[in-house]
Design a protein around this motif. Structure first.
Motif, short mmCIF file in Angstrom:
data_model
loop_
_atom_site.label_atom_id
_atom_site.label_comp_id
_atom_site.label_asym_id
_atom_site.label_seq_id
_atom_site.Cartn_x
_atom_site.Cartn_y
_atom_site.Cartn_z
N ILE A 2 34.91 24.74 -40.51
CA ILE A 2 33.84 23.89 -39.98
C ILE A 2 34.40 22.87 -39.01
CG2 ILE A 2 32.05 22.23 -40.63
CD1 ILE A 2 31.87 23.67 -43.33
N ARG A 3 35.60 22.39 -39.24
CA ARG A 3 36.15 21.30 -38.43
C ARG A 3 36.43 21.73 -37.00
NH1 ARG A 3 40.10 17.37 -41.71
NH2 ARG A 3 39.62 16.19 -39.84
N ARG A 4 36.47 23.04 -36.74
CA ARG A 4 36.67 23.49 -35.36
C ARG A 4 35.55 23.01 -34.44
NH1 ARG A 4 36.83 29.80 -36.01
NH2 ARG A 4 35.14 29.24 -37.41
N PHE A 5 34.38 22.84 -34.99
CA PHE A 5 33.20 22.56 -34.18
C PHE A 5 32.70 21.13 -34.35
CE2 PHE A 5 33.08 27.15 -35.36
CZ PHE A 5 33.56 27.60 -34.14
N LEU A 6 33.65 20.25 -34.68
CA LEU A 6 33.37 18.83 -34.82
C LEU A 6 34.35 18.04 -33.97
CD1 LEU A 6 33.13 18.76 -38.72
CD2 LEU A 6 31.19 18.53 -37.16
N ARG A 7 33.98 16.82 -33.60
CA ARG A 7 34.91 15.91 -32.94
C ARG A 7 34.68 14.51 -33.49
NH1 ARG A 7 32.90 12.70 -28.94
NH2 ARG A 7 30.76 13.09 -28.28
N PRO A 8 35.75 13.69 -33.56
CA PRO A 8 35.59 12.35 -34.14
C PRO A 8 34.94 11.38 -33.17
CG PRO A 8 37.85 12.69 -33.44
CD PRO A 8 37.15 13.99 -33.21
N VAL A 9 34.08 10.54 -33.71
CA VAL A 9 33.45 9.46 -32.93
C VAL A 9 33.66 8.16 -33.71
CG1 VAL A 9 31.31 8.52 -31.98
CG2 VAL A 9 31.73 10.99 -31.92
N SER A 10 34.12 7.12 -33.01
CA SER A 10 34.25 5.79 -33.61
C SER A 10 33.06 4.93 -33.22
CB SER A 10 35.54 5.11 -33.13
OG SER A 10 36.66 5.67 -33.77
N TYR A 11 32.60 4.12 -34.18
CA TYR A 11 31.45 3.22 -33.96
C TYR A 11 31.96 1.79 -34.19
CZ TYR A 11 29.06 7.66 -34.74
OH TYR A 11 28.66 8.98 -34.67
N GLN A 12 31.96 1.01 -33.14
CA GLN A 12 32.53 -0.34 -33.21
C GLN A 12 31.43 -1.39 -33.14
OE1 GLN A 12 36.09 -1.01 -30.87
NE2 GLN A 12 35.44 -3.09 -30.36
N ASN A 13 31.31 -2.15 -34.22
CA ASN A 13 30.36 -3.27 -34.30
C ASN A 13 28.91 -2.85 -34.11
OD1 ASN A 13 32.25 -5.24 -34.89
ND2 ASN A 13 32.55 -5.82 -32.74
N LEU A 32 29.09 34.08 -21.22
CA LEU A 32 28.95 33.16 -22.35
C LEU A 32 30.01 32.07 -22.31
CD1 LEU A 32 27.47 32.49 -25.00
CD2 LEU A 32 29.02 34.08 -26.17
N VAL A 33 31.28 32.43 -22.10
CA VAL A 33 32.32 31.41 -22.14
C VAL A 33 32.30 30.53 -20.89
CG1 VAL A 33 33.80 32.84 -23.59
CG2 VAL A 33 34.13 32.87 -21.12
N ARG A 34 31.72 31.01 -19.81
CA ARG A 34 31.65 30.20 -18.59
C ARG A 34 30.45 29.26 -18.57
NH1 ARG A 34 32.67 35.05 -15.47
NH2 ARG A 34 30.44 35.00 -14.99
N HIS A 35 29.47 29.50 -19.43
CA HIS A 35 28.23 28.73 -19.33
C HIS A 35 28.49 27.25 -19.62
CE1 HIS A 35 24.08 27.49 -19.63
NE2 HIS A 35 23.73 28.67 -19.14
N PRO A 36 28.05 26.36 -18.75
CA PRO A 36 28.39 24.94 -18.91
C PRO A 36 27.81 24.28 -20.15
CG PRO A 36 26.79 25.27 -17.12
CD PRO A 36 27.27 26.62 -17.52
N LEU A 37 26.79 24.87 -20.77
CA LEU A 37 26.21 24.28 -21.97
C LEU A 37 26.93 24.70 -23.25
CD1 LEU A 37 22.40 24.53 -21.10
CD2 LEU A 37 23.90 22.52 -20.95
N ILE A 38 27.78 25.71 -23.18
CA ILE A 38 28.57 26.14 -24.33
C ILE A 38 29.79 25.23 -24.44
CG2 ILE A 38 29.94 28.01 -25.32
CD1 ILE A 38 26.93 28.49 -25.45
N LYS A 39 30.00 24.64 -25.61
CA LYS A 39 31.04 23.64 -25.80
C LYS A 39 32.24 24.11 -26.63
CE LYS A 39 28.69 20.76 -23.38
NZ LYS A 39 29.15 20.50 -21.99
N ALA A 40 32.19 25.30 -27.20
CA ALA A 40 33.32 25.88 -27.93
C ALA A 40 33.01 27.35 -28.16
CB ALA A 40 33.56 25.17 -29.27
N VAL A 41 34.05 28.14 -28.41
CA VAL A 41 33.89 29.58 -28.58
C VAL A 41 34.71 30.04 -29.79
CG1 VAL A 41 34.33 31.86 -27.57
CG2 VAL A 41 33.45 30.02 -26.13
N GLY A 42 34.11 30.90 -30.61
CA GLY A 42 34.81 31.56 -31.70
C GLY A 42 34.92 33.05 -31.42
N PHE A 43 36.11 33.61 -31.63
CA PHE A 43 36.38 35.00 -31.25
C PHE A 43 37.32 35.64 -32.24
CE2 PHE A 43 39.26 38.02 -29.15
CZ PHE A 43 38.38 38.87 -28.48
#
Length: 505
Positions: free
Chosen positions: A482-493, A226-237
């Protein structure tokens, strides 16, 4: 109401069996056969989660909120059956399971209200300054976005609140991330019936079927896949230091390293300050004994170490703790493995030349009885093993000569989930000196209480510096989870018509 497991994995809405099986080891009743998870099962679940993300990650918050509400309702509908099988598998009393189920549905609903308010998005806006010199400033908007599919490990000691639909799963789903759960083999039937509840909620709300999958995990190979799978982007344990550290290292060694949010354990030291010890030491000792043995000591917030000023007041504290513990009989532990690990940890103290028994008992089979030892500050500081967690009802009293030694001892602790001050008003000067030390050591600091019992709320932190957790800036309890599984994105113009709805003007 009895529930008979069918023993299969849930992958993208379908119950899937495998060729190999393993037997459960319930506290009472017959063992059941369950399909043994494989890399192929994990791969199918991760691919389904990735497919689902392209829809689920971009659904309106109101739709995700409805899904979480539906999960809570489906769990409650199966309440009696969940309690029945959880009691059989874990040996925990029905009242504890009922309370944990209410906590599970309560945190789902708390996340609903939180995401509907939109505060978790942390939206920010910088207006364009076309006339700024020497260069104009573009319009910039910022918002938190879901990271993608999340792997979650069910915990042994909380079959509901930290397991299949527990805090990690609930916070990931609230963030917009599909989830693949590795079920814990200590309570596979409980995991299965909760997975059925989530499957029913998927059906009633129409969210993509791949948004949730559940794979029985009888050994470490399933977790590693599970933790090695390339489609998994974060893990909770939530689990042991050894197991969590091994998975953390796997996440770091991936071609694309991913965050591993592990809650690994803690001894949760309590510091009883001089005036409080003199005025009410026996009462504090009785409360400590109750907290230390709650649930056979199988809480990550179990207060395993208490630090007291040496002297007659400490003698009274120790005597009161012994009297309280003598009334507590053997308790059933969650698994045979946990019981064996407790006996090994207990054995370290029983033969240690620098500790003295306050009350010493023998534990057999799957039961545990409380034991408490005492030692000096010098001996404690010389041997790191005395500060290591023993998962179960074992405590250590450390006697210090004065307040300065108490501060030195506090500095020697590793990262903790909690630290507690027992203090009266006259203890405030010493408490003020201790507080900066404890802030660096623990995620939650209490006064005149006991750390067992973690409120699910906006202000709660359940985490801390390593080795309490692998990410000191995160919590596994409360809306900040909830914030563990979020990342910031900036939108410019970006033109308004293509901006995500949640950040449009």
């Amino acid at each position: 109401m009895a529930y008979t497991p069918h023993g299969r994995h849930l992958i993208a809405g379908e119950w899937v069996a495998g060729e190999a099986t393993f037997l459960s080891s319930p506290s009472s009743g017959p063992a059941q056969a369950f399909s043994a998870g494989t890399e192929a099962h994990v791969d199918a679940a991760a691919k389904a989660a990735e497919d689902a993300f392209w829809t689920y990650g971009y659904l309106p918050r109101e739709t995700r909120a409805g899904f979480l509400m539906a999960i809570a309702a489906e769990i409650e509908e199966r309440g009696a059956a969940i309690t029945d099988i959880a009691v059989r598998e874990t040996g925990l009393p029905a009242a504890r399971i009922d309370g944990e189920r209410a906590r599970t549905t309560g945190q789902l609903r708390l996340f609903v209200y939180h995401i509907l308010k939109g505060e978790f998005l942390d939206r920010r806006f910088d207006a364009a300054l076309p006339d700024r010199q020497p260069l104009p400033r573009p319009e910039i908007r910022l918002m938190q976005r879901p990271v993608g599919p999340v792997g979650v490990f069910g915990a042994s000691n909380f079959p509901l609140a930290f397991s299949v639909a527990g805090g990690d799963t609930a916070s990931a789903l609230a963030a917009g991330c599909p989830v693949v759960v590795k079920g814990h083999p200590a309570h596979p039937g409980t995991g299965e019936i909760v997975a059925e509840a989530i499957r029913a909620a998927i059906a009633t709300t129409g969210v993509p079927k791949g948004v949730f999958s559940f794979v029985h995990g009888q050994d470490r190979l399933v977790g590693e896949a599970l933790v090695r799978h390339p489609l998994i982007k974060a893990v909770g344990f939530t689990g042991s230091l050894a197991g969590g550290r091994a998975l953390f290292d796997l996440c770091a060694r991936r071609p694309e390293p991913i965050p591993f949010f592990g809650e690994l354990g803690s001894v949760n030291p309590m510091f009883v300050l001089p005036e409080a010890l003199f005025a009410r030491g026996p009462a504090i000792a009785a409360g400590w004994a109750a907290s230390l043995t709650m649930g056979a000591g199988q809480f990550c917030t179990n207060p395993g170490i208490v630090v007291v000023p040496d002297g007659k007041a400490a003698d009274r504290f120790v005597s009161a703790a012994r009297t309280a513990l003598e009334k507590i009989g053997p308790q059933t532990m969650l698994t045979d493995g946990i019981a064996e690990a407790f006996r090994r940890g207990h054995a370290r103290f029983a033969v240690h030349e620098a500790v003295r028994p306050v009350i010493e008992t023998q534990s057999e089979g799957r039961t545990a009885s409380p034991s408490v030892y005492e030692t000096t500050a010098d001996a404690f500081l010389r041997d790191h093993a005395l500060s290591e967690e023993v998962f179960g009802p074992l405590g250590l009293v450390v006697r210090v000569p004065d307040g300065a030694a108490m501060i030195d001892l506090a500095r020697a602790f590793e990262g903790q989930l909690t630290a507690t001050l027992h203090m009266d008003r006259a203890d405030a000067p010493l408490a003020r000196q201790l507080l900066p030390v404890l802030e660096r050591k623990a995620g939650r600091i209490l006064a005149n209480g006991f750390p067992t019992g973690v409120e699910v709320s906006d202000a709660m932190i359940h985490g801390g510096p390593y080795p309490a957790s692998t990410n000191f800036g995160a919590t596994s309890v409360g809306t900040m989870a909830i914030r563990r599984f979020l990342r910031p994105v900036s939108y410019q113009n970006l033109p308004d018509e293509i901006l995500p709805t949640d950040i449009r003007p």
